[in-house]
Each structure stands twice: as C-alpha cells, then as structure tokens.
Design an enzyme around this catalytic site. Structure first.
Site, PDB file in Angstrom:
ATOM      1  CB  ALA A   1       0.132 -10.567  -1.095  1.00  0.00           C
ATOM      2  CG  ASP A   2       6.832  -9.613  -2.144  1.00  0.00           C
ATOM      3  OD1 ASP A   2       6.671 -10.168  -3.248  1.00  0.00           O
ATOM      4  OD2 ASP A   2       7.946  -9.277  -1.718  1.00  0.00           O
ATOM      5  CB  THR A   3       4.218 -15.127  -1.116  1.00  0.00           C
ATOM      6  OG1 THR A   3       2.935 -14.586  -0.798  1.00  0.00           O
ATOM      7  CG2 THR A   3       4.388 -16.466  -0.412  1.00  0.00           C
TER       8      THR A   3
ATOM      9  N   GLY B   1       3.990 -10.912   3.144  1.00  0.00           N
ATOM     10  CA  GLY B   1       3.645  -9.574   3.602  1.00  0.00           C
ATOM     11  C   GLY B   1       2.347  -9.203   2.909  1.00  0.00           C
TER      12      GLY B   1
END
Length: 197
Positions: A69-71, A106
C-alpha cells in the site's frame, strides 16, 4: 495456511493487518524507490507505487499473497508527504488548518499462486479543524507529525485536529481494511478463519 507477506515496514500497517488477520503474516519491506517526478495524478501515482512495491517483493517469494500500500494526504491536488523537519510540519499544518482534504491509498494484493494481481484505490475525505499557531507548535513538540504523511496522525494526538471523517478511518491510518478484506475474499482468503486457507 496461505502465506501472507506485508510489503511494508510501517508499524501502523503492521498493527492494522494484525487486527484483520492476526499474526498470520510476515513482513518483507520493498526496496522500490519512488520516482521524484511524474506526470501521473496523485491517485494514479499511489496505485503505481503500490503495484511496484508488490512486484519488487514478489521477486523474493515463490508462493503466497503479497499486500502493499501507498498512502498520502492530498490537499489542492498536491501530495503531502512526511515533513521530517519541524519547519515543514508547521507549514503543512498551517496549510491543512480548516480545510477538507483527501487521504488516498493505492492498494495492491498479488497472489503468487494464482498469478492474480488486484490493485484498487481508497479515498477518504477528512475535514481538519482550524488549528491555532499555539496548537501547531505544541503538536510539533510531541514529535508525532514528523514521520506522518500530511504531518498528522488521526490515530494519535492528531485526532484532536480532525473534525470529521467521511469514509474508511483505517485508510487514514494507512491500510483500508474493508477494501483489503473484500480483495482477500475474492482470492479465497477468509479473515474470519483461525487458520487462513
């Protein structure tokens, strides 16, 4: 039991995944380096980062399910990263004061056994309270904002700066659990089983 691999060193993501599936996972941080310049919009960029992180970690495993994940916090169409310095944190918090912002993640789940790769994004609206200069200074002194995207932690002392959240709270912390649970179900993994199958 299916092997679950979390492609992140984030302690917050580790705790959230543990909340969802217990201790049934290993951590293997990605070495993918995010490009500084890109033509992609914030959502597309975060999706790309999550995909690349998952694929990078996939090189080290023959089987299992990789979660990455990328936040980021988005304000006026701009991605606000981790400030790292008190001066940057101060500027970010001044910018966020009294504003409606988005937190976008994402999320990629890569099943090495079935060669399925599912990538989706989650967006949560966050209304920030008006923050006085005194509050900003006091909050920065706690040290909490320095390693947090957007310079605040909704799950920490930064909760007092968040007036309202519309959407997945866990997304704001760093891992959208509802969406992740639905993706795992599509891959045949039930989060309610003691032994993930």
């Amino acid at each position: 039991m299916r092997r679950i691999i979390l492609a992140s060193a984030s302690p917050r993501r580790k705790e959230l995944l543990k909340q969802l599936i217990g201790d049934h996972f290993v951590i293997y941080p990605s070495s993918y380096e995010e490009p500084l310049q890109t033509e992609l919009n914030p959502e597309e960029l975060l999706m790309k980062h999550s995909v690349e992180k998952a694929r990078d970690v996939a090189k080290h495993f023959n089987s299992g399910i990789i979660i990455s994940a990328d936040t980021s916090v988005i304000c006026d169409g701009e991605i606000l990263g981790k400030p790292n310095l008190p001066e940057r944190a101060e500027k970010m918090l001044e910018k966020l004061s009294g504003r409606k912002i988005q937190v976008i993640t994402g999320l990629t789940v890569l099943d090495l056994d079935s060669a399925q790769e599912i990538s989706e994004s989650e967006s949560t609206n966050v209304w920030m309270a008006k923050i006085s200069k005194e509050q900003i200074s006091a909050y920065i002194r706690t040290g909490e904002p320095l390693d947090k995207a957007g310079a605040f932690a909704a799950q920490g002392k930064g909760a007092i700066l968040v007036e309202k959240i519309e959407g997945d709270f866990f997304n704001v912390v760093g891992l959208p659990l509802f969406r992740l649970g639905k993706i795992l179900e599509r891959l045949g993994v039930s989060v309610f089983e003691d032994e993930l199958s």
